[in-house]
Design a protein around this motif. Sequence first.
Motif, short mmCIF file in Angstrom:
data_model
loop_
_atom_site.label_atom_id
_atom_site.label_comp_id
_atom_site.label_asym_id
_atom_site.label_seq_id
_atom_site.Cartn_x
_atom_site.Cartn_y
_atom_site.Cartn_z
N SER A 128 0.83 -1.21 0.00
CA SER A 128 0.00 0.00 0.00
C SER A 128 0.86 1.25 0.00
O SER A 128 1.98 1.25 0.55
CB SER A 128 -0.86 -0.05 1.26
N TYR A 153 -2.20 -1.56 11.10
CA TYR A 153 -2.43 -2.03 9.73
C TYR A 153 -1.26 -1.65 8.83
O TYR A 153 -0.69 -2.49 8.13
CB TYR A 153 -3.74 -1.43 9.16
N SER A 220 -19.25 13.96 4.82
CA SER A 220 -18.38 14.93 5.48
C SER A 220 -17.06 14.99 4.74
O SER A 220 -16.41 13.96 4.55
CB SER A 220 -18.12 14.50 6.93
N ARG A 235 -5.37 12.53 -3.25
CA ARG A 235 -5.01 11.12 -3.37
C ARG A 235 -4.91 10.74 -4.84
O ARG A 235 -5.38 11.47 -5.72
CB ARG A 235 -6.11 10.21 -2.75
N ASP A 302 -4.94 11.69 8.88
CA ASP A 302 -4.98 11.77 7.42
C ASP A 302 -3.69 12.35 6.84
O ASP A 302 -3.09 13.26 7.42
CB ASP A 302 -6.16 12.63 6.95
#
Length: 345
Positions: A128, A153, A220, A235, A302
């Motif tokens: 990832s 994770y 949101s 992203r 984030d």
Amino acid sequence: MKKDRILVTGGTGYIGSHTVVELQNAGYPVVIIDNLSNSSRDVLDGIERITGQRPDFVEADCTDINALKKLFSDYPGIKGIINFAASKAVGESVQKPILYYRNNLNTLLNLLDLMTPNDVKGIVFSSSCTVYGEPDENPVTEQSPIKKATSPYGNTKQISEEIITDVINSGAPFKSVILRYFNPVGAHPSAEIGELPNGVPQNLIPYLTQTAMGIRKELSVFGDDYDTPDGSCIRDYINVVDLAKAHVIAVQRMLEDKSDEQIEIFNLGTGRGTSVLELINTFESATGVKVPHKIVGRREGDIEKVWANPEHANKVLGWTAGSTLEDTMRSAWAWQCKLRERGIM
Ligand code: NAD
Ligand code: WQD
């Protein structure tokens, strides 16, 4: 010529199911192992409707080495493994670290352990972009620094990459391709398979499509005060079918010994950064459906902006993420509509 059998762990999951379709389309016989902890057996029907072929399926847990041993003996001739099986909810991993370390790492260790005795030539591993954390520079290449993981994770992905590297460096007689996905989104254009989030979605696209459907009141947007052109996070949203196709190329590369390297790492992204607000606009203009949304505070943890430099995959694998974001958004919406039609959501 008959192609070698491929074992797909987590093959009824979101990315796994799309990859099984592409493997079968390319002529590979597939056996799936999945414990159905985050997917359903119905996915096999979707795969069959698309490809005209039902993959072999074993309902079992990859942390159970005896179940894996039995699978290898029941399905001889497996030459490649694609390991999707993992727990993947970042927030949950902070609450349940042992579950995440046990599931994600024991699955990988069991598979690596059984490759040599079963004469498997290679393993593709789902990593990832989370390994890059908040990058110093965008786009990120495979050489960009790996940042300390901010969740169990994310740490399982970093540790898994290290485990694979150590095992290969110890002289293991097989290859590995590590694929670092950016943000996989969308669904198969047939709307026969797609993402099936459990409960309230944490990820942007399922929340967005559920809002567009009226299941959620409003989306949101987590922050508009970031250092980006419109203030929302950026992203690299990659179409799941494009992503799936890269796995077929990676498998073929290992099975046909096309690389001199025993271990290779590729970023899988589009090379384009898209902000949350841009994505909402693209969805609305591509589908004609409005997404009620409001700006709220930042979500803890984030990343501000991250997108891929996919040149290595483009050149070496001959792969590009060809879908437009508009088509990808239409596919995500068609899938949401299909879920409604089936009374699932
Ligand atoms: P998913 O949850 O839809 O699929 C994973 C599948 O693995 C599920 O069907 C689940 O039931 C199965 N599974 C989990 N643990 C298992 C075990 N011990 N034994 C057998 N089956 C097991 O997730 P996904 O989005 O398809 O992700 C696939 C892989 O890609 C994962 O490794 C994930 O960490 C990685 N990844 C996903 C994303 C993303 O945003 N979706 C991004 C980067 C990397
Ligand atoms: C995307 C953007 C949010 C929901 C996660 C994992 C990462 C990888 C991919 C597996 C962000 C914003 C979201 C919402 C919003 N998974 N957002 N409102 O955070 O990039 O990555 O999935 O390896 O490890 O962390 O994906 O879809 O959650 O968020 O504004 O309701 O959408 O702030 O900017 P993320 P995401």
